[in-house]
Design a protein around this motif. Structure first.
Motif, short mmCIF file in Angstrom:
data_model
loop_
_atom_site.label_atom_id
_atom_site.label_comp_id
_atom_site.label_asym_id
_atom_site.label_seq_id
_atom_site.Cartn_x
_atom_site.Cartn_y
_atom_site.Cartn_z
N SER A 156 -10.91 7.15 13.89
CA SER A 156 -9.66 6.69 13.87
C SER A 156 -9.05 6.66 12.38
N THR A 157 -7.77 6.40 12.18
CA THR A 157 -7.03 6.29 11.09
C THR A 157 -7.22 4.77 10.26
N CYS A 158 -7.47 4.50 9.13
CA CYS A 158 -7.63 3.19 8.74
C CYS A 158 -6.14 2.49 8.71
N SER A 159 -6.16 1.25 9.23
CA SER A 159 -4.96 0.63 9.26
C SER A 159 -4.23 0.11 7.90
N VAL A 160 -4.98 0.37 6.84
CA VAL A 160 -4.38 -0.11 5.37
C VAL A 160 -4.21 1.28 4.73
N CYS A 161 -4.88 2.19 4.57
CA CYS A 161 -4.76 3.35 3.90
C CYS A 161 -4.56 4.45 4.65
N ALA A 162 -4.84 4.54 6.03
CA ALA A 162 -4.44 5.78 6.85
C ALA A 162 -5.68 6.73 6.71
N ASN A 163 -6.58 6.62 6.00
CA ASN A 163 -7.89 7.58 5.70
C ASN A 163 -8.40 7.82 7.03
N ILE A 164 -9.04 8.92 7.39
CA ILE A 164 -10.08 8.74 8.59
C ILE A 164 -11.15 8.16 8.38
N THR A 165 -11.58 7.20 9.25
CA THR A 165 -12.68 6.33 9.28
C THR A 165 -13.31 6.04 10.50
N ASP A 166 -14.57 5.69 10.40
CA ASP A 166 -15.30 5.07 11.57
C ASP A 166 -15.44 3.71 11.56
N GLN A 167 -14.59 2.78 10.76
CA GLN A 167 -14.56 1.36 10.86
C GLN A 167 -13.34 1.08 10.06
N ASP A 168 -12.79 0.10 10.62
CA ASP A 168 -11.49 -0.40 10.27
C ASP A 168 -11.26 -1.69 9.73
N PRO A 169 -10.89 -2.28 8.47
CA PRO A 169 -10.65 -1.13 7.51
C PRO A 169 -11.64 -0.21 7.09
N CYS A 170 -11.20 0.89 6.32
CA CYS A 170 -12.40 1.71 5.99
C CYS A 170 -13.25 1.52 5.05
N HIS A 171 -14.05 2.20 4.83
CA HIS A 171 -15.25 1.82 3.76
C HIS A 171 -14.67 1.70 2.39
N ILE A 172 -13.77 2.57 2.00
CA ILE A 172 -12.94 2.49 0.72
C ILE A 172 -12.31 1.16 0.51
N CYS A 173 -11.53 0.93 1.40
CA CYS A 173 -10.55 -0.20 1.49
C CYS A 173 -11.48 -1.62 1.50
N VAL A 174 -12.61 -1.70 1.94
CA VAL A 174 -13.31 -2.99 1.98
C VAL A 174 -14.39 -2.86 0.62
N ASP A 175 -14.37 -1.82 -0.02
CA ASP A 175 -15.46 -2.00 -1.10
C ASP A 175 -14.97 -2.77 -2.42
N LYS A 176 -15.73 -3.84 -2.45
CA LYS A 176 -15.32 -4.98 -3.49
C LYS A 176 -15.46 -4.21 -5.05
N ARG A 177 -16.08 -3.09 -5.11
CA ARG A 177 -16.40 -2.63 -6.41
C ARG A 177 -15.28 -1.83 -6.95
N ARG A 178 -14.33 -1.53 -5.87
CA ARG A 178 -13.10 -0.50 -6.29
C ARG A 178 -12.12 -1.31 -6.78
N ASP A 179 -11.36 -0.70 -7.88
CA ASP A 179 -10.35 -1.25 -8.72
C ASP A 179 -9.02 -1.28 -7.39
N ARG A 180 -8.73 -2.59 -7.30
CA ARG A 180 -7.76 -2.77 -6.32
C ARG A 180 -6.05 -2.56 -6.99
N SER A 181 -6.00 -2.35 -8.34
CA SER A 181 -4.76 -2.31 -9.06
C SER A 181 -4.30 -1.18 -9.04
N ILE A 182 -4.98 -0.17 -8.34
CA ILE A 182 -4.43 1.27 -8.58
C ILE A 182 -4.55 1.93 -7.33
N ILE A 183 -3.50 2.73 -6.75
CA ILE A 183 -3.48 3.48 -5.53
C ILE A 183 -3.26 4.76 -5.73
N CYS A 184 -4.14 5.73 -5.28
CA CYS A 184 -3.89 7.18 -5.48
C CYS A 184 -3.17 7.76 -4.00
#
Lengths: 199, 199
Positions: free
Chosen positions: B55-83
Motif C-alpha cells: 500500500s502507500t505510506c501514510s506519511v511519504c506516500a511511498n509504496i510499502t508493506d508496512q505503515d509508516p514505511c521503512h524509510i519514514c520510521v528509520d531513526k538513522r535518517r536525517d529528518r530535517s530534509i525531504i526529497c
C-alpha cells in the motif's frame, strides 16, 4: 537499499523471464501494483494453469490440453500430409496462414552437434512410428532455414526415403515486403534458384 | 486457429503488461511452459502478494508493506530534509545512489494541465501537512527535468516559500559518460549555467 519484499520478489520473478532485465522487471512490477486486483489474479491463475494443464500430444508432440491434441483428432484435417516443425510456436505460425490443412509433427528442437542435440533428443523416433502406421503421402519439412534446421531437414529426408513418401521442403526466397538491396546474398541466391515463370 | 485455452489465456495476460506485444507475450508464455513448476508458482504468488500486501505510506506516500514505511520510521535518517519525487521508482533510483540519507515525499505524478492533473491530484496537501508538523529545514525538488516536472517544481517552490524552508532543485547538466557533440542545446545551456570552479 530497502525495497519492500513483495515488490523485490515480483521484480526477481519477472527477471527470470527471457529478455526481461532489471529495468523492465521493475517497470512491470510497478505496473502490476496499479492493475485491478482481478486482472492480477487472472494473470497469476493463467501462469499456474498453463504450467499444470498443458502437456505434449502423444501423437504429434504439440503442446495441448487434451491427448491426442485438437489437431490430431480433427476429422476435417488431411491425414495424408504431415508438416514437420521444430517448435510449437512454428506450428502456431503455420496455423496462422490458414493455408495448411494437414497434420503436424513437432520435433522440439533441431539437430545441433554444437549444442549436443542429436536425432534421439528430438521426436524423430515418434515421427518414424507415425510414418509406419499412417497413410502418409507427403512430409513437408518446415524446419528453420538455418544451419541446424537445414541439417535436420537433410537428415530427415534421408531417413524417410525407405518409406517411399514424398518429402518436400518449404521454399527459400525473399520475404514479402523485403528489400533486395538489403537482403543477404545466400537468400538472394536461393530466391534466384527458386525463380518461377510468370503465367 | 486453435490454441489451447490455458496458453491463449496466458498470452492475453502477458499482453496486458506495458511494452509487451503479441509476439513477446507468446515467447514468454512458451517460456513459462518450460519453467520449473515451483518457479512458476513463485511468480504467480509474487504477483498476488505484490498486489495484496503493498500500500502507500501514510506519511511519504511511498509504496510499502508496512505503515509508516521503512524509510519514514528509520531513526538513522536525517529528518530535517525531504526529497520530493514524482514516483516510487524515482525514490528507488535515489536510494540506489546511497548518497541520500534524508526522508522522501512521493507525489505520484506531476502537474500536467494537458493530462488534467492538477496539484490536488498529487500528494501535495500531504506534503504541506508534513512541512507544518515536522522540523524540516530543506526540501529537495527531484521531479523530472521535463515540462511537467519543472512546472511542479516551480509550483512547489512558491507554495513552500511561506514556511521559510530552504528549497533546492537537483542540478541539470551533462549526464556522466555523455557526449557534448550529441547533447541537446537546452541541456548544454543548463550545463554551462551550472558550471563550477575547479579547486
Amino acid at each position: 537499499m530497502y525495497v519492500p519484499e513483495p515488490i523485490s520478489k515480483l521484480i526477481d520473478g519477472f527477471m527470470r523471464l527471457p529478455g526481461i532485465g532489471p529495468k523492465t522487471a521493475q517497470r512491470l512490477a510497478f505496473f502490476v501494483l496499479g492493475m485491478e486486483e482481478d486482472d492480477v489474479l487472472d494473470l497469476a491463475k493463467a501462469l499456474v494453469r498453463a504450467k499444470r494443464d498443458l502437456s505434449t500430444c502423444s501423437v504429434c508432440a504439440n503442446i495441448t490440453d487434451q491427448d491426442p491434441c485438437h489437431i490430431c483428432v480433427d476429422k476435417r484435417r488431411d491425414r495424408s500430409i504431415i508438416c514437420v516443425v521444430q517448435d510449437p510456436r512454428d506450428l502456431m505460425a503455420m496455423e496462422r496462414t490458414r493455408e495448411y490443412n494437414g497434420l503436424y509433427h513437432v520435433l522440439h528442437g533441431a539437430i545441433s552437434p554444437m549444442e549436443g542435440v542429436g536425432p534421439d533428443d528430438l521426436k524423430i523416433p515418434d515421427l518414424l512410428r507415425r510414418l509406419g502406421d499412417e497413410t502418409v503421402k507427403e512430409l513437408i519439412l518446415a524446419t528453420n532455414p538455418n544451419i541446424e534446421g537445414e541439417a535436420t531437414a537433410m537428415y530427415l529426408s534421408k531417413l524417410v526415403k525407405p518409406f517411399g513418401i514424398q518429402v518436400t521442403r518449404i521454399a527459400h526466397g525473399m520475404p514479402v515486403g523485403g528489400d533486395i538491396e538489403f537482403i543477404d546474398e545466400v537468400t538472394l541466391t536461393k530466391a534466384l534458384e527458386g525463380r518461377r515463370e510468370l503465367s
